[in-house]
Design a protein around this motif. Structure first.
Motif, mmCIF file in Angstrom:
data_model
loop_
_atom_site.group_PDB
_atom_site.id
_atom_site.type_symbol
_atom_site.label_atom_id
_atom_site.label_comp_id
_atom_site.label_asym_id
_atom_site.label_seq_id
_atom_site.Cartn_x
_atom_site.Cartn_y
_atom_site.Cartn_z
ATOM 1 N N LEU A 76 0.816 -1.207 0.000
ATOM 2 C CA LEU A 76 0.000 0.000 0.000
ATOM 3 C C LEU A 76 0.851 1.258 0.000
ATOM 4 C CD1 LEU A 76 -2.470 -0.984 2.872
ATOM 5 C CD2 LEU A 76 -2.887 -1.183 0.412
ATOM 6 N N LEU A 77 0.331 2.284 -0.658
ATOM 7 C CA LEU A 77 0.795 3.651 -0.464
ATOM 8 C C LEU A 77 -0.319 4.316 0.323
ATOM 9 C CD1 LEU A 77 2.548 6.186 -0.901
ATOM 10 C CD2 LEU A 77 1.316 6.528 -3.053
ATOM 11 N N VAL A 78 0.007 4.843 1.493
ATOM 12 C CA VAL A 78 -0.986 5.495 2.339
ATOM 13 C C VAL A 78 -0.610 6.967 2.476
ATOM 14 C CG1 VAL A 78 -2.126 5.550 4.585
ATOM 15 C CG2 VAL A 78 -1.343 3.357 3.638
ATOM 16 N N LEU A 79 -1.404 7.830 1.826
ATOM 17 C CA LEU A 79 -1.253 9.269 2.001
ATOM 18 C C LEU A 79 -2.134 9.639 3.176
ATOM 19 C CD1 LEU A 79 -1.566 10.232 -1.771
ATOM 20 C CD2 LEU A 79 0.536 9.872 -0.466
ATOM 21 N N ILE A 80 -1.569 10.323 4.177
ATOM 22 C CA ILE A 80 -2.272 10.522 5.442
ATOM 23 C C ILE A 80 -2.258 11.985 5.864
ATOM 24 C CG2 ILE A 80 -0.233 9.981 6.850
ATOM 25 C CD1 ILE A 80 -3.577 8.579 7.782
ATOM 26 N N CYS A 81 -3.378 12.433 6.438
ATOM 27 C CA CYS A 81 -3.511 13.820 6.889
ATOM 28 C C CYS A 81 -4.231 13.846 8.231
ATOM 29 C CB CYS A 81 -4.303 14.620 5.861
ATOM 30 S SG CYS A 81 -4.634 16.325 6.341
ATOM 31 N N ALA A 82 -3.627 14.510 9.201
ATOM 32 C CA ALA A 82 -4.296 14.727 10.490
ATOM 33 C C ALA A 82 -5.154 15.982 10.365
ATOM 34 C CB ALA A 82 -3.274 14.895 11.598
ATOM 35 N N MET A 83 -6.376 15.891 10.874
ATOM 36 C CA MET A 83 -7.313 17.006 10.818
ATOM 37 C C MET A 83 -7.385 17.673 12.192
ATOM 38 S SD MET A 83 -8.268 16.666 7.679
ATOM 39 C CE MET A 83 -9.726 17.682 7.534
ATOM 40 N N ARG A 84 -7.839 18.926 12.214
ATOM 41 C CA ARG A 84 -8.031 19.623 13.498
ATOM 42 C C ARG A 84 -8.921 18.779 14.392
ATOM 43 N NH1 ARG A 84 -5.924 24.420 14.216
ATOM 44 N NH2 ARG A 84 -5.405 25.597 12.353
ATOM 45 N N GLY A 85 -8.528 18.638 15.636
ATOM 46 C CA GLY A 85 -9.306 17.862 16.594
ATOM 47 C C GLY A 85 -8.934 16.395 16.655
ATOM 48 N N ASP A 86 -8.118 15.923 15.724
ATOM 49 C CA ASP A 86 -7.696 14.523 15.746
ATOM 50 C C ASP A 86 -6.713 14.280 16.885
ATOM 51 O OD1 ASP A 86 -9.208 13.718 13.584
ATOM 52 O OD2 ASP A 86 -7.552 13.820 12.141
ATOM 53 N N GLY A 87 -6.684 13.045 17.335
ATOM 54 C CA GLY A 87 -5.754 12.627 18.374
ATOM 55 C C GLY A 87 -5.361 11.185 18.157
ATOM 56 N N PRO A 88 -4.700 10.593 19.135
ATOM 57 C CA PRO A 88 -4.251 9.205 19.007
ATOM 58 C C PRO A 88 -5.370 8.222 18.689
ATOM 59 C CG PRO A 88 -3.191 10.250 20.881
ATOM 60 C CD PRO A 88 -4.228 11.211 20.377
ATOM 61 N N ALA A 89 -6.566 8.442 19.204
ATOM 62 C CA ALA A 89 -7.668 7.506 18.951
ATOM 63 C C ALA A 89 -7.984 7.405 17.461
ATOM 64 C CB ALA A 89 -8.923 7.929 19.725
ATOM 65 N N LEU A 98 -4.847 16.642 1.733
ATOM 66 C CA LEU A 98 -6.084 15.858 1.848
ATOM 67 C C LEU A 98 -7.140 16.629 2.635
ATOM 68 C CD1 LEU A 98 -4.764 12.244 2.532
ATOM 69 C CD2 LEU A 98 -5.688 13.161 0.407
ATOM 70 N N ALA A 99 -6.724 17.688 3.322
ATOM 71 C CA ALA A 99 -7.661 18.530 4.075
ATOM 72 C C ALA A 99 -8.230 19.659 3.223
ATOM 73 C CB ALA A 99 -6.951 19.121 5.298
ATOM 74 N N SER A 150 -7.453 25.102 6.295
ATOM 75 C CA SER A 150 -7.618 25.437 7.707
ATOM 76 C C SER A 150 -8.148 24.274 8.539
ATOM 77 C CB SER A 150 -8.537 26.646 7.864
ATOM 78 O OG SER A 150 -9.826 26.361 7.359
ATOM 79 N N THR A 151 -8.668 23.234 7.903
ATOM 80 C CA THR A 151 -9.168 22.084 8.657
ATOM 81 C C THR A 151 -8.070 21.069 8.980
ATOM 82 O OG1 THR A 151 -9.856 20.970 6.635
ATOM 83 C CG2 THR A 151 -11.521 22.306 7.771
ATOM 84 N N ALA A 152 -6.875 21.270 8.411
ATOM 85 C CA ALA A 152 -5.751 20.387 8.730
ATOM 86 C C ALA A 152 -5.243 20.712 10.132
ATOM 87 C CB ALA A 152 -4.617 20.558 7.722
ATOM 88 N N ALA A 153 -4.727 19.709 10.809
ATOM 89 C CA ALA A 153 -4.133 19.925 12.134
ATOM 90 C C ALA A 153 -2.910 20.826 11.989
ATOM 91 C CB ALA A 153 -3.729 18.591 12.744
ATOM 92 N N PRO A 154 -2.581 21.607 13.021
ATOM 93 C CA PRO A 154 -1.350 22.395 12.983
ATOM 94 C C PRO A 154 -0.146 21.465 12.769
ATOM 95 C CG PRO A 154 -2.687 22.992 14.893
ATOM 96 C CD PRO A 154 -3.324 21.782 14.262
ATOM 97 N N PRO A 155 0.910 21.969 12.118
ATOM 98 C CA PRO A 155 2.043 21.105 11.758
ATOM 99 C C PRO A 155 2.623 20.278 12.904
ATOM 100 C CG PRO A 155 2.271 23.237 10.720
ATOM 101 C CD PRO A 155 1.090 23.333 11.635
ATOM 102 N N GLU A 156 2.769 20.852 14.082
ATOM 103 C CA GLU A 156 3.381 20.079 15.173
ATOM 104 C C GLU A 156 2.491 18.907 15.600
ATOM 105 O OE1 GLU A 156 1.165 23.620 16.713
ATOM 106 O OE2 GLU A 156 2.781 23.394 15.246
ATOM 107 N N ILE A 157 1.190 19.095 15.574
ATOM 108 C CA ILE A 157 0.259 18.003 15.900
ATOM 109 C C ILE A 157 0.187 17.027 14.731
ATOM 110 C CG2 ILE A 157 -2.165 17.436 16.361
ATOM 111 C CD1 ILE A 157 -2.288 20.136 17.897
ATOM 112 N N GLY A 158 0.168 17.560 13.520
ATOM 113 C CA GLY A 158 0.138 16.709 12.332
ATOM 114 C C GLY A 158 1.333 15.768 12.279
#
Length: 147
Positions: A27-40, A81-82, A94-102
């Motif tokens: 697989l190639l998995v392109l991944i994006c953390a969104m605002r409000g996302d966490g480990p769960a 992806l956001a 703007s819906t992407a998580a901030p870089p440090e969280i991402g």
């Protein structure tokens, strides 16, 4: 988190001409953390992707997962992806998580996918990466941890 998953025969990511990560079948998995996302969200998505049955079985049906195959995943961060394209011609992010969280969630996601029994290679968060792949099928799946 959002992911675009592509079934590949091979994929690699380079930065400034140096190969950082490379996989054969998997697989190639392109991944994006969104605002409000966490480990769960990262855990949920990693578990789902590890078990996603998009590889052919002996009868030619999509009935096997990357884990079943012993395949690998190339995980590449992709904040685009956001993209919000609802107004105007320039996407907003703007819906992407901030870089440090991402970055933290990107690394955590890759580790969780590895913990699910999938060999993982990665790119470099925030780098100008070049991704090369041979999409097998083609099979491309969009996933969102909140969907």
């Amino acid at each position: 988190m959002r992911a675009l998953i592509q079934r590949v025969s091979e994929a690699r990511v380079t930065v400034e001409g140096a190969v950082l990560g490379e996989v054969g079948p998997g697989l190639l998995v392109l991944i994006c953390a969104m605002r409000g996302d966490g480990p769960a969200q990262a855990e949920k998505l990693a578990a789902k992707i590890a078990k996603l049955r998009i590889f052919q079985d002996a009868e030619g049906r999509m009935n096997r997962s990357v884990r079943d195959l012993g395949g690998a995943a190339l995980v590449v961060s992709q904040f685009t992806l956001a993209a919000d394209t609802r107004s105007g011609n320039r996407p907003g992010f703007s819906t992407a998580a901030p870089p440090e969280i991402g970055e933290e969630l990107y690394e955590y996601f890759a580790a969780r996918l590895q913990a699910e029994g999938v060999s993982v290679a990665t790119g470099r968060f925030g780098a100008d990466m070049k991704v090369a792949l041979v999409n097998d099928g083609p099979v491309t799946i969009w996933m969102d941890s909140e969907a």
